[in-house]
Design a protein around this motif. Structure first.
Motif, mmCIF file in Angstrom:
data_model
loop_
_atom_site.group_PDB
_atom_site.id
_atom_site.type_symbol
_atom_site.label_atom_id
_atom_site.label_comp_id
_atom_site.label_asym_id
_atom_site.label_seq_id
_atom_site.Cartn_x
_atom_site.Cartn_y
_atom_site.Cartn_z
ATOM 1 N N TYR A 1 1.206 4.563 -2.482
ATOM 2 C CA TYR A 1 1.030 5.953 -2.062
ATOM 3 C C TYR A 1 2.186 6.832 -2.544
ATOM 4 O O TYR A 1 1.997 8.009 -2.861
ATOM 5 N N ASN B 1 3.998 6.253 -5.200
ATOM 6 C CA ASN B 1 4.177 6.071 -6.652
ATOM 7 C C ASN B 1 5.511 5.411 -6.990
ATOM 8 O O ASN B 1 6.232 5.846 -7.895
ATOM 9 N N THR C 1 3.174 14.177 2.552
ATOM 10 C CA THR C 1 1.912 14.257 1.812
ATOM 11 C C THR C 1 1.258 12.900 1.578
ATOM 12 O O THR C 1 0.039 12.760 1.789
ATOM 13 N N PRO C 2 1.998 11.851 1.164
ATOM 14 C CA PRO C 2 1.335 10.552 0.952
ATOM 15 C C PRO C 2 0.647 10.016 2.206
ATOM 16 O O PRO C 2 -0.304 9.226 2.095
ATOM 17 N N MET D 1 -1.334 11.478 4.051
ATOM 18 C CA MET D 1 -2.699 11.978 4.148
ATOM 19 C C MET D 1 -3.699 10.883 3.787
ATOM 20 O O MET D 1 -4.832 10.876 4.282
ATOM 21 N N ASN D 2 -3.310 9.948 2.917
ATOM 22 C CA ASN D 2 -4.188 8.819 2.598
ATOM 23 C C ASN D 2 -4.503 8.011 3.850
ATOM 24 O O ASN D 2 -5.662 7.666 4.120
ATOM 25 N N THR D 3 -3.451 7.688 4.622
ATOM 26 C CA THR D 3 -3.630 6.921 5.844
ATOM 27 C C THR D 3 -4.379 7.734 6.886
ATOM 28 O O THR D 3 -5.261 7.212 7.583
ATOM 29 N N LYS D 4 -4.049 9.018 7.029
ATOM 30 C CA LYS D 4 -4.721 9.896 7.995
ATOM 31 C C LYS D 4 -6.232 9.906 7.758
ATOM 32 O O LYS D 4 -7.022 9.758 8.704
ATOM 33 N N ARG D 5 -6.656 10.074 6.521
ATOM 34 C CA ARG D 5 -8.086 10.133 6.224
ATOM 35 C C ARG D 5 -8.779 8.819 6.576
ATOM 36 O O ARG D 5 -9.869 8.804 7.162
ATOM 37 N N LYS D 6 -8.138 7.703 6.254
ATOM 38 C CA LYS D 6 -8.749 6.402 6.521
ATOM 39 C C LYS D 6 -8.841 6.124 8.020
ATOM 40 O O LYS D 6 -9.859 5.627 8.506
ATOM 41 N N ASN E 1 0.825 -1.213 0.000
ATOM 42 C CA ASN E 1 0.000 0.000 0.000
ATOM 43 C C ASN E 1 0.856 1.258 0.000
ATOM 44 O O ASN E 1 0.597 2.212 -0.750
#
Length: 362
Positions: free
Chosen positions: A108, A110, A162-163, A165-170, A104
């Motif tokens: 995130y 890339n 910055t990547p 933020m994907n984990t933070k939101r989830k 994962n």
């Protein structure tokens, strides 16, 4: 939690005294590494009580089993085999979840397939001398850089890049996940720490006084530095203070953080730049729980390599005896048999939360 584990926690808590010297901590370090030639990513988990390892798990080890670290945990392996079986099962599952987490994270960032990548996590709690909760921590890193961390005050996650933020939101979308971590860190982690402190009190609650010395170093361009070094001490809390004519010199002092010596003790040094010829104005004050009173040291050319210890008088007598006997060289005898030293296996609840964070959450 299993009833047997609840009983273990209760017995450990009941046996503890009201206060223990210093602060105490329980920390778990998990690391997953992937790279060419490694096959399946390697997963390692190590647990520490007061910076002393007490159990670990490694997917590269024979049998892939949770193992005790340190003599004070050996008895538990024989007395509570179901505990170790459960820990082994949890960490085998956690290893697989960390492998998914690595995939994962690579997405995130890339990153294409291949290359060496690592995911690390440090979690745990710290208690006061009264064994009450002081603070909890859950910090994650990817490829050696901070990734995301839990803010216990706001129950939110701080993204370091910055990547993340994907984990933070989830994670923040599932309030129960963060609230569960808070409960674990403030309550169950503390209970496990109390149990381990009781089991290992002879090792974890000992005090070994430091040995210390002051040395003088000259740089290529003539700059003079005095270094005050302490070693062989436990626990790790220590104070090294440089004074000039009796006044502290905090702004001019360079420190290294306290480091494990590899034998269950710690070492630290503090350095100060001085003007050549002014060395006699400087003194180093060493304060530690194992000392009945602070050590005060100065650099002395004729004895700059002498170690000062609580048993200094005895050491001086040994030197005198050696000289009288015609011995050409006397070496300080280093103490031995001190046990071993920031990445252990988690207790069952800690590992379960790791599973959640690396599958549904990452």
């Amino acid at each position: 939690m299993d009833r047997s584990l609840c009983a273990l926690l209760l017995l450990g808590a009941l046996a503890l005294p009201d206060t223990w010297a210093g602060h105490h901590s329980l920390r778990y370090f998990h690391t997953a590494v992937t790279g060419p030639g490694l096959g399946e990513p390697r997963f390692v988990s190590v647990g520490y009580v007061d910076d002393q390892p007490f159990m670990s798990f490694d997917t590269d080890s024979p049998g892939q089993r949770e193992e005790p670290r340190g003599p004070w945990m050996d008895s538990m392996k024989h007395e509570e085999p179901e505990f170790w079986e459960r820990q082994t099962w949890i960490h085998r599952a956690t290893a697989q979840n960390y492998r998914v987490g690595l995939e994962n994270l690579r997405g995130y960032f890339n990153q294409s397939a291949g290359g060496v990548h690592s995911f690390q996590r440090m979690s745990g709690c710290e208690v006061s001398p009264e064994l009450t909760f002081q603070r909890g921590f859950d910090q994650h890193a990817y490829d050696g850089r901070d990734y995301i961390a839990l803010d216990m005050e706001t129950l939110t996650w701080t993204a370091a890049v910055t990547p993340a933020m994907n984990t933070k939101r989830k994670w923040e979308a599932d309030r129960s996940y963060t609230e569960g971590w808070k409960i674990y860190l403030e309550e169950e982690c503390v209970q496990w720490l109390k149990k381990y402190l009781e089991m290992g009190k002879e090792t974890l609650m000992r005090t070994d006084p430091p040995s210390a010395r002051v040395t003088r170093h000259t740089a290529p361009h003539g700059e003079v530095t005095l270094r005050c070094r302490a070693q062989d001490f436990y626990p790790k809390e220590i104070s090294l203070t440089w004074l000039r004519n009796g006044e502290e010199q905090p702004q001019d002092t360079e420190f290294i953080e306290t480091r494990p010596a590899g034998d269950g003790t710690f070492q630290k040094w503090a350095a100060v730049e001085v003007t050549s010829g002014q060395e006699g104005r400087y003194t180093c004050r060493v304060q530690h729980e194992g000392l009945s009173e602070p050590l005060t040291l100065q650099w002395e050319p004729e004895s700059s390599f002498t170690w000062y210890t609580v048993g200094g008088i005895a050491a001086a007598l040994l030197i005198l005896i050696a000289v009288i006997a015609g011995v050409g060289m006397w070496r300080r005898k280093h103490s031995g048999g001190k046990g071993s030293d920031y990445v252990p296996a988690a207790d069952n609840e800690s590992a379960q939360w790791s599973d959640v964070s690396l599958t549904a959450k990452a």
